[in-house]
Design an enzyme around this catalytic site. Structure first.
Site, PDB file in Angstrom:
ATOM      1  N   ASP A 139     -17.634  10.758  22.672  1.00  0.00           N
ATOM      2  CA  ASP A 139     -18.014   9.395  22.323  1.00  0.00           C
ATOM      3  C   ASP A 139     -17.516   8.915  20.957  1.00  0.00           C
ATOM      4  O   ASP A 139     -17.553   7.731  20.679  1.00  0.00           O
ATOM      5  CB  ASP A 139     -19.553   9.261  22.385  1.00  0.00           C
ATOM      6  CG  ASP A 139     -20.006   7.814  22.425  1.00  0.00           C
ATOM      7  OD1 ASP A 139     -19.290   6.988  23.014  1.00  0.00           O
ATOM      8  OD2 ASP A 139     -21.065   7.493  21.860  1.00  0.00           O
ATOM      9  N   CYS A 193     -21.835   0.869  45.165  1.00  0.00           N
ATOM     10  CA  CYS A 193     -22.809  -0.159  44.779  1.00  0.00           C
ATOM     11  C   CYS A 193     -23.069  -1.153  45.910  1.00  0.00           C
ATOM     12  O   CYS A 193     -24.173  -1.707  46.016  1.00  0.00           O
ATOM     13  CB  CYS A 193     -22.329  -0.926  43.540  1.00  0.00           C
ATOM     14  SG  CYS A 193     -22.501  -0.005  42.005  1.00  0.00           S
ATOM     15  N   CYS A 203     -31.389  -7.127  33.678  1.00  0.00           N
ATOM     16  CA  CYS A 203     -31.047  -7.354  32.269  1.00  0.00           C
ATOM     17  C   CYS A 203     -31.845  -8.527  31.703  1.00  0.00           C
ATOM     18  O   CYS A 203     -31.725  -9.653  32.190  1.00  0.00           O
ATOM     19  CB  CYS A 203     -29.557  -7.622  32.117  1.00  0.00           C
ATOM     20  SG  CYS A 203     -29.059  -7.905  30.401  1.00  0.00           S
TER      21      CYS A 203
END
Length: 380
Positions: A139, A193, A203
């Site tokens: 990362d 998905c 969200c």
């Protein structure tokens, strides 16, 4: 099977066995040429300004888009994944306004340290066995780990742009090993998905302008971790009590039903970080903050940015018992803390109380703090 093929198989099997031995849940292999769509997608993301103030993403665009620019000698890329799935739905704390929500990944030791240490062990043994050069990344380097993980078959990038696994849902830490060794590649995973919108609808700030696209400028994780200044006033109420990161889109993923909670040998949340009291967090000075979050990724954002986040949670709590502490923070040395304390008090005080409190405070030396008082007085 030729001798070279047998050697490739032995090295590949050895590497995956080492990964399992060091506690990684998944380990798959791809090549540096496996994400040809990445440069254009990254360019579009940056052109739209979705990266916000993360200037380093634009500065490292070429290396980020193509692993061969980062290291021209790489022949194989190994992607490792470690499960950090929580025992319970992390969204439960959102219904507790006196408590703070810290993202699941940050409730224990910094995963960068844990995963990088284990990757180095795997890399050392692999290099000794095969004689190839290796580099490990977690990362902190310009590596597009999620597209590479999808290409390697660990999962697919879901509509929330995060990696989704058929066996571990959305709860995976990723790390990668670049090597000059020619290893046997795994098949990529297809997108599962379908028409599901669970992550997008979850969200709170509408950070997804379209499926598979994220605008970091509206993402609570970006706002509470990466963003350094005052947070957009129009988003503060939507942040609720989330003080470090946001798990909503991850937790909403239906594939999580296949994810087991992280085992004791891996990453288990510290009890005091699961749902800490907002009142306690507001009192942290710099030494107290560093001690409380020792070894946690939360420590990286620093006390001032952290208290800014907690003040938003305080303002959203409706708890007038926090007014005394917020009043003290209105005189804090850090402008970002003073400004957010003004906003929190404008929410906790009555209109008349706030007007009286704000009188004489609009001459603060910091422009952003002055703006907070002027805005709050207008709104009240």
């Amino acid at each position: 099977m030729s001798g070279d093929d047998r050697q490739r198989r032995r090295l590949t099997d050895f590497l995956k066995a080492e990964a399992a031995d060091k506690g990684f849940d998944l380990c798959r292999i791809t090549g540096p040429d496996s994400i040809p769509q990445a440069p254009a997608r990254l360019a579009d993301f940056l052109a739209a300004g979705y990266h916000g103030t993360m200037d380093w993403m634009a500065e490292t665009e070429a290396r980020r888009a193509d692993p061969r620019v980062l290291w021209s000698e790489v022949r194989s890329i190994v992607v490792f994944a470690m499960n950090y799935g929580p025992e319970h739905d992390p969204r439960a704390v959102l219904a507790m306004p006196d408590r703070a929500a810290i993202s699941v990944y940050a409730q224990n030791r910094d995963y960068h340290d844990i995963i990088k240490g284990r990757l180095k062990e795997v890399a050392t043994r692999f290099a000794a066995r095969g004689g190839a050069d290796v580099k490990v990344f977690v990362d902190t380097a310009p590596v597009m780990e999620k597209p590479l993980a999808a290409a390697a078959g660990l999962g697919w990038q879901g509509r929330h742009t995060n990696l989704v696994s058929r066996t571990h849902g959305s709860w995976l830490f990723l790390g990668s090993l670049f090597t000059t060794a020619d290893l046997i590649r795994d098949e990529p995973e297809r997108d599962h998905c379908g028409s599901c919108r669970a992550c997008l609808d979850a969200c709170p700030t509408d950070a997804f302008p379209a499926p598979y696209k994220i605008d970091a400028r509206r993402c609570i994780s970006y706002l509470t971790i990466e963003h350094k200044g005052p947070i957009d006033p129009s988003l503060r109420e939507k942040i609720g009590n989330r003080i470090y990161g946001c798990d909503d889109c991850l937790a909403a993923c239906p594939w999580n039903k296949f994810a087991a909670a992280a085992s004791e040998m891996k990453l288990v949340a510290r009890e005091e970080l699961k749902a800490p009291a907002i009142a306690d967090l507001l009192t942290l000075d710099d030494p107290g903050f560093r001690a409380h979050f020792s070894g946690s990724p939360v420590k990286r954002i620093g006390r001032d940015r952290f208290v800014r986040n907690v003040l938003i949670a305080a303002g959203n709590s409706g708890d007038r018992g926090l007014m005394e502490t917020c009043t003290r923070l209105a005189d804090d040395i850090a402008p970002v803390v003073r400004g957010m304390a003004a906003w929190a008090l404008s929410r906790l005080m009555t209109a008349s109380e706030f007007r009286q409190f704000a009188a004489g405070r609009t001459d603060d030396a910091d422009e952003d703090v002055r703006a907070e008082y002027e805005r709050a007085k207008t709104e009240r």
